[in-house]
Design a protein around this motif. Structure first.
Motif, short mmCIF file in Angstrom:
data_model
loop_
_atom_site.label_atom_id
_atom_site.label_comp_id
_atom_site.label_asym_id
_atom_site.label_seq_id
_atom_site.Cartn_x
_atom_site.Cartn_y
_atom_site.Cartn_z
N SER A 28 0.86 -1.32 0.20
CA SER A 28 0.20 -0.01 0.08
C SER A 28 0.70 1.22 -0.02
O SER A 28 0.28 2.43 -0.42
N ALA A 29 2.04 1.20 0.19
CA ALA A 29 2.94 2.17 0.33
C ALA A 29 3.56 2.37 -1.12
O ALA A 29 4.58 3.42 -1.16
N ALA A 30 3.34 1.75 -2.15
CA ALA A 30 3.80 1.88 -3.77
C ALA A 30 3.64 3.15 -4.04
O ALA A 30 2.58 3.63 -3.55
N PRO A 31 4.53 3.86 -5.07
CA PRO A 31 4.13 5.11 -5.32
C PRO A 31 2.78 5.07 -6.14
O PRO A 31 2.27 4.14 -6.81
N GLN A 32 1.92 6.31 -6.12
CA GLN A 32 0.75 6.33 -6.80
C GLN A 32 0.86 6.48 -8.11
O GLN A 32 1.93 7.45 -8.44
N ALA A 33 0.00 6.69 -9.04
CA ALA A 33 0.06 6.89 -10.38
C ALA A 33 -0.25 8.33 -10.53
O ALA A 33 -0.79 9.07 -9.44
N LYS A 34 0.31 8.79 -11.38
CA LYS A 34 0.27 10.35 -11.72
C LYS A 34 -1.11 10.76 -11.52
O LYS A 34 -2.05 10.09 -12.29
N ARG A 35 -1.62 11.89 -10.97
CA ARG A 35 -2.83 12.36 -10.92
C ARG A 35 -3.27 13.00 -12.01
O ARG A 35 -2.54 13.57 -12.95
N ASP A 36 -4.59 12.90 -12.21
CA ASP A 36 -5.41 13.78 -13.45
C ASP A 36 -5.50 15.23 -13.16
O ASP A 36 -5.79 15.54 -12.24
N ALA A 37 -4.90 16.00 -14.01
CA ALA A 37 -4.99 17.43 -13.74
C ALA A 37 -6.20 18.14 -14.22
O ALA A 37 -7.13 17.36 -15.08
N ARG A 38 -6.83 18.93 -13.28
CA ARG A 38 -7.92 19.58 -13.86
C ARG A 38 -7.66 20.76 -14.79
O ARG A 38 -8.73 20.78 -15.72
N ILE A 39 -6.48 21.29 -14.93
CA ILE A 39 -6.17 22.11 -16.09
C ILE A 39 -4.70 21.80 -16.36
O ILE A 39 -4.10 21.84 -15.57
N THR A 40 -4.22 21.61 -17.72
CA THR A 40 -3.03 21.57 -18.26
C THR A 40 -2.84 22.68 -19.32
O THR A 40 -3.53 22.81 -20.30
N CYS A 41 -1.58 23.26 -18.97
CA CYS A 41 -1.33 24.41 -20.37
C CYS A 41 0.30 24.15 -20.58
O CYS A 41 1.15 24.01 -19.58
N ALA A 42 0.51 24.39 -21.86
CA ALA A 42 1.78 24.50 -22.34
C ALA A 42 2.14 26.02 -21.76
O ALA A 42 1.49 26.88 -21.49
N GLU A 43 3.62 26.05 -21.43
CA GLU A 43 3.96 27.32 -20.95
C GLU A 43 5.53 27.65 -21.78
O GLU A 43 6.24 26.76 -22.22
N LYS A 44 5.56 29.07 -21.76
CA LYS A 44 7.00 29.35 -22.40
C LYS A 44 7.24 30.66 -21.21
O LYS A 44 6.36 31.41 -21.02
N GLY A 45 8.58 30.83 -21.07
CA GLY A 45 8.78 32.00 -20.28
C GLY A 45 10.35 32.34 -20.16
O GLY A 45 11.33 31.75 -20.90
N GLU A 46 10.84 33.41 -19.23
CA GLU A 46 12.16 33.66 -19.17
C GLU A 46 12.43 33.74 -17.47
O GLU A 46 11.67 34.02 -16.76
N VAL A 47 13.70 33.04 -17.47
CA VAL A 47 14.15 33.31 -16.01
C VAL A 47 15.33 34.02 -16.04
O VAL A 47 16.17 34.18 -16.99
N THR A 48 15.49 35.05 -14.92
CA THR A 48 16.80 35.67 -14.62
C THR A 48 17.23 35.28 -13.41
O THR A 48 16.65 35.43 -12.27
N TRP A 49 18.42 35.16 -13.29
CA TRP A 49 19.29 34.78 -12.18
C TRP A 49 20.07 36.38 -11.90
O TRP A 49 20.84 36.78 -12.53
N LEU A 50 19.81 36.99 -10.75
CA LEU A 50 20.11 38.30 -10.28
C LEU A 50 21.54 38.26 -9.89
O LEU A 50 22.20 37.11 -9.60
N ASN A 51 22.25 39.61 -9.44
CA ASN A 51 23.64 39.78 -9.04
C ASN A 51 24.53 39.34 -10.01
O ASN A 51 24.49 39.53 -11.24
N VAL A 52 25.43 38.34 -9.64
CA VAL A 52 26.58 37.92 -10.63
C VAL A 52 26.08 36.84 -11.67
O VAL A 52 26.75 36.28 -12.39
N GLY A 53 24.79 36.26 -11.49
CA GLY A 53 24.17 35.07 -12.24
C GLY A 53 24.71 33.95 -11.66
O GLY A 53 25.09 33.74 -10.65
#
Length: 179
Positions: A28-53
């Motif tokens: 019963s402690a076995a990993p569970q199957a992935k849950r079904d999402a209520r909403i799924t979206c594709a994403e695209k973005g930008e990340v910035t590391w501040l200071n010296v990177g």
């Protein structure tokens, strides 16, 4: 063999078989199957590391992410329900050009199609870098607004812009799932 020994032997054999069955039965402690999402979206973005990177040694670095969502689908998509449009998060993480990223924490906001917002907090269950780029899985808690009290998960890959060490920006692509 007398009747008493036969019944004792049968009981021992039955117990051994039952014990063997319990050993091979799924836990019963076995990993569970992935849950079904209520909403799924594709994403695209930008990340910035501040200071010296990002450098050669893993040190705490502040970061900011700005993401937009598209191609949303799922059972909670309808004309009456808003969908996520964008997300902005800022935080810190221990990061280097190569290796695992640790202590990733951030807070921010999801903007919905009805122009309302939800406050969120984010951590990471796995995130690695190779020459500054790499995949990550980021659990999100929605703490206000639409889907308050629900969990979400961002599964994305960062592609570095520039070279590491000294990298300060990257693009990210992936998927947002709201549960």
């Amino acid at each position: 063999m007398t009747v008493g020994y036969r019944s004792t032997g049968a009981a021992v054999l039955a117990g051994a078989l039952l014990g063997a069955a319990l050993l091979v039965a799924p836990s019963s402690a076995a990993p569970q199957a992935k849950r079904d999402a209520r909403i799924t979206c594709a994403e695209k973005g930008e990340v910035t590391w501040l200071n010296v990177g990002i450098g050669t040694l893993a040190v705490p670095v502040p970061w900011q992410v700005a993401t937009t969502f598209h191609d949303c689908a799922g059972p909670d998509i309808s004309d009456a329900n808003p969908v996520p449009v964008s997300m902005a998060i800022a935080g810190t993480e221990n990061v280097a050009c190569d290796g695992p990223v640790t202590s990733h924490k951030g807070t921010g906001t999801i903007v919905w199609s009805d122009e309302t917002t939800s406050e969120i907090s984010e951590t990471a269950t796995s995130q690695t870098k190779a020459k500054g780029s790499g995949p990550g899985v980021f659990p999100i808690s929605i703490t206000s607004g639409h889907f308050e009290g629900h969990d979400a998960e961002e599964d994305s890959t960062v592609t570095l812009e520039g070279t590491c060490p000294g990298a300060s920006a990257g693009t990210l692509t992936g998927t947002l799932r709201i549960f």
